[in-house]
Design a protein around this motif. Sequence first.
Motif, PDB file in Angstrom:
ATOM      1  N   GLY A   1     -28.463 -60.640  97.182  1.00 27.64           N
ATOM      2  CA  GLY A   1     -29.170 -59.508  97.132  1.00 27.64           C
ATOM      3  C   GLY A   1     -29.570 -59.015  95.849  1.00 27.64           C
ATOM      4  N   GLU A   2     -28.716 -59.060  94.610  1.00 17.84           N
ATOM      5  CA  GLU A   2     -29.263 -58.455  93.414  1.00 17.84           C
ATOM      6  C   GLU A   2     -30.326 -59.508  92.947  1.00 17.84           C
ATOM      7  OE1 GLU A   2     -26.925 -57.521  89.210  1.00 17.84           O
ATOM      8  OE2 GLU A   2     -26.044 -59.363  90.211  1.00 17.84           O
ATOM      9  N   TYR A   3     -30.437 -60.659  93.229  1.00 25.33           N
ATOM     10  CA  TYR A   3     -31.531 -61.682  92.576  1.00 25.33           C
ATOM     11  C   TYR A   3     -32.885 -61.285  93.217  1.00 25.33           C
ATOM     12  CZ  TYR A   3     -34.276 -65.589  92.051  1.00 25.33           C
ATOM     13  OH  TYR A   3     -35.453 -66.579  91.405  1.00 25.33           O
ATOM     14  N   LEU A   4     -32.717 -60.724  94.812  1.00 26.66           N
ATOM     15  CA  LEU A   4     -33.893 -60.547  95.418  1.00 26.66           C
ATOM     16  C   LEU A   4     -34.484 -59.238  94.892  1.00 26.66           C
ATOM     17  CD1 LEU A   4     -32.884 -61.371  98.941  1.00 26.66           C
ATOM     18  CD2 LEU A   4     -34.684 -62.486  97.913  1.00 26.66           C
ATOM     19  N   TRP A   5     -33.550 -58.091  94.578  1.00 27.05           N
ATOM     20  CA  TRP A   5     -33.763 -56.978  93.861  1.00 27.05           C
ATOM     21  C   TRP A   5     -34.603 -57.266  92.730  1.00 27.05           C
ATOM     22  CZ3 TRP A   5     -34.764 -52.102  94.995  1.00 27.05           C
ATOM     23  CH2 TRP A   5     -34.811 -51.113  93.788  1.00 27.05           C
ATOM     24  N   LEU A   6     -34.013 -57.997  91.598  1.00 29.16           N
ATOM     25  CA  LEU A   6     -34.658 -58.204  90.355  1.00 29.16           C
ATOM     26  C   LEU A   6     -35.850 -58.934  90.612  1.00 29.16           C
ATOM     27  CD1 LEU A   6     -31.304 -59.086  88.392  1.00 29.16           C
ATOM     28  CD2 LEU A   6     -32.709 -56.950  88.296  1.00 29.16           C
ATOM     29  N   SER A   7     -36.083 -59.734  91.630  1.00 29.59           N
ATOM     30  CA  SER A   7     -37.411 -60.312  91.723  1.00 29.59           C
ATOM     31  C   SER A   7     -38.596 -59.180  91.965  1.00 29.59           C
ATOM     32  CB  SER A   7     -37.208 -61.293  93.016  1.00 29.59           C
ATOM     33  OG  SER A   7     -36.457 -62.260  92.994  1.00 29.59           O
ATOM     34  N   PHE A   8     -38.264 -58.212  92.518  1.00 32.91           N
ATOM     35  CA  PHE A   8     -39.185 -57.049  92.834  1.00 32.91           C
ATOM     36  C   PHE A   8     -39.178 -56.111  91.695  1.00 32.91           C
ATOM     37  CE2 PHE A   8     -38.418 -58.708  97.087  1.00 32.91           C
ATOM     38  CZ  PHE A   8     -39.739 -58.852  97.575  1.00 32.91           C
ATOM     39  N   VAL A   9     -37.941 -55.913  91.250  1.00 32.64           N
ATOM     40  CA  VAL A   9     -37.749 -54.980  90.042  1.00 32.64           C
ATOM     41  C   VAL A   9     -36.930 -55.505  88.746  1.00 32.64           C
ATOM     42  CG1 VAL A   9     -37.298 -52.472  89.416  1.00 32.64           C
ATOM     43  CG2 VAL A   9     -37.899 -52.884  91.862  1.00 32.64           C
ATOM     44  N   PRO A  10     -37.866 -56.270  88.053  1.00 28.16           N
ATOM     45  CA  PRO A  10     -36.972 -57.171  86.966  1.00 28.16           C
ATOM     46  C   PRO A  10     -36.461 -56.339  85.864  1.00 28.16           C
ATOM     47  CG  PRO A  10     -39.320 -57.340  86.774  1.00 28.16           C
ATOM     48  CD  PRO A  10     -39.225 -56.453  88.039  1.00 28.16           C
ATOM     49  N   TYR A  11     -35.806 -55.226  85.927  1.00 27.99           N
ATOM     50  CA  TYR A  11     -35.374 -54.545  85.130  1.00 27.99           C
ATOM     51  C   TYR A  11     -33.735 -53.887  85.574  1.00 27.99           C
ATOM     52  CZ  TYR A  11     -34.946 -50.883  81.557  1.00 27.99           C
ATOM     53  OH  TYR A  11     -34.368 -49.968  80.479  1.00 27.99           O
ATOM     54  N   PRO A  12     -32.820 -53.897  84.867  1.00 25.83           N
ATOM     55  CA  PRO A  12     -32.793 -54.483  83.581  1.00 25.83           C
ATOM     56  C   PRO A  12     -32.381 -55.913  83.414  1.00 25.83           C
ATOM     57  CG  PRO A  12     -30.844 -53.254  83.529  1.00 25.83           C
ATOM     58  CD  PRO A  12     -31.683 -53.068  84.827  1.00 25.83           C
ATOM     59  N   LEU A  13     -33.003 -56.925  82.646  1.00 22.26           N
ATOM     60  CA  LEU A  13     -32.562 -58.056  82.488  1.00 22.26           C
ATOM     61  C   LEU A  13     -31.661 -58.185  81.361  1.00 22.26           C
ATOM     62  CD1 LEU A  13     -35.816 -59.934  83.430  1.00 22.26           C
ATOM     63  CD2 LEU A  13     -34.079 -59.451  84.878  1.00 22.26           C
ATOM     64  N   ILE A  14     -30.355 -58.962  81.409  1.00 22.76           N
ATOM     65  CA  ILE A  14     -29.644 -59.016  80.608  1.00 22.76           C
ATOM     66  C   ILE A  14     -29.166 -60.594  80.604  1.00 22.76           C
ATOM     67  CG2 ILE A  14     -28.690 -56.788  80.315  1.00 22.76           C
ATOM     68  CD1 ILE A  14     -26.484 -57.348  82.135  1.00 22.76           C
ATOM     69  N   ALA A  15     -28.267 -61.104  79.530  1.00 25.40           N
ATOM     70  CA  ALA A  15     -28.078 -62.622  79.395  1.00 25.40           C
ATOM     71  C   ALA A  15     -27.017 -62.701  80.416  1.00 25.40           C
ATOM     72  CB  ALA A  15     -27.592 -62.918  78.052  1.00 25.40           C
ATOM     73  N   PHE A  16     -25.844 -61.901  80.811  1.00 23.69           N
ATOM     74  CA  PHE A  16     -24.695 -62.277  81.674  1.00 23.69           C
ATOM     75  C   PHE A  16     -24.717 -61.112  82.593  1.00 23.69           C
ATOM     76  CE2 PHE A  16     -23.714 -64.695  77.782  1.00 23.69           C
ATOM     77  CZ  PHE A  16     -23.503 -65.814  78.263  1.00 23.69           C
TER      78      PHE A  16
END
Length: 304
Positions: free
Chosen positions: A262-277
């Motif tokens: 679910g988090e991956y799908l969310w970040l696919s639409f709203v790519p923020y914030p993107l962090i290394a870990f």
Amino acid sequence: MNPYRPWHLAAVVLIALITYANSISGQLVWDDETQIGKNPVIRDLANVPSAFGQPFWSFVDPDTPNRSNFYRPLQTVWYTVGYALGGIRPEPYHAISITIHGLASAAVYLVIAELGFGPALALLGAALFATHPIHTEAVSWIAALPDVACGFFYFTSLWMFLKSDYGRRRGWWIASALALLPALLSKEMAVTLPAILLLLSFRSSASGLRTRDRVQMLVPYGAAVAVYLAMRIHALGFVATNQTPANASPLDWITMGFRAWGEYLWLSFVPYPLIAFRMVPLHLADRAGATLLGTALVVGLGWW
């Protein structure tokens, strides 16, 4: 009508290469320094066969077998190729990652087109995949090469499955199952592919398939998974010796998958914030709300 345009494929690969060309100058960071700079296994092509019979991190302590759960032999193979091209200079390894990402993006184009969305939407979707910032770490960080390689073989297998008309065209069907094995040998998450294929078999284009047909359709993929598991168990044993018990229930593990998906799908639409870990709590009680939202997103998109 041909759902593909050759120049679309070339354009997608070129877009991916241009997007990540600036990472060529990146240095060895974090795990790269150990996996490449201090890894004697990758310094001789003659060592490639041994990569399939031992854990990835075995070079750190050769006298302690079964020390980790990392079984990703193709990572060692790609690193060996990189070393043959340029020693421990980072440029060849970055070039390998970027090239594979370009090919993975082309495979995404083929999958979208084969699903019936048409060349234009396939081009748009694949270009978005090629340039999406959520993939920055996987493509730009050398140690994340297994993610990129797994993606390429995963999408290639998926495309071939669709070309096989859900197993009715034997050549494409067998080729698809064979492509699953290098995906697994790149990263273990490829084990999810048979479940995805099963879900696809309920599309309207697969009308007429019976339960027995669906089971038979998955047999060669089960064989690929069985071969992988046999290789993995031979190399690692059943449980790594240096792992701390997680003390987690099956429900914790299953729901973590929905939480992460679910988090991956969310970040696919709203790519923020993107962090290394991104650290995800192991136990459901510590992430119940986020897990519920993630599951709702996965189910909602799947239903749509």
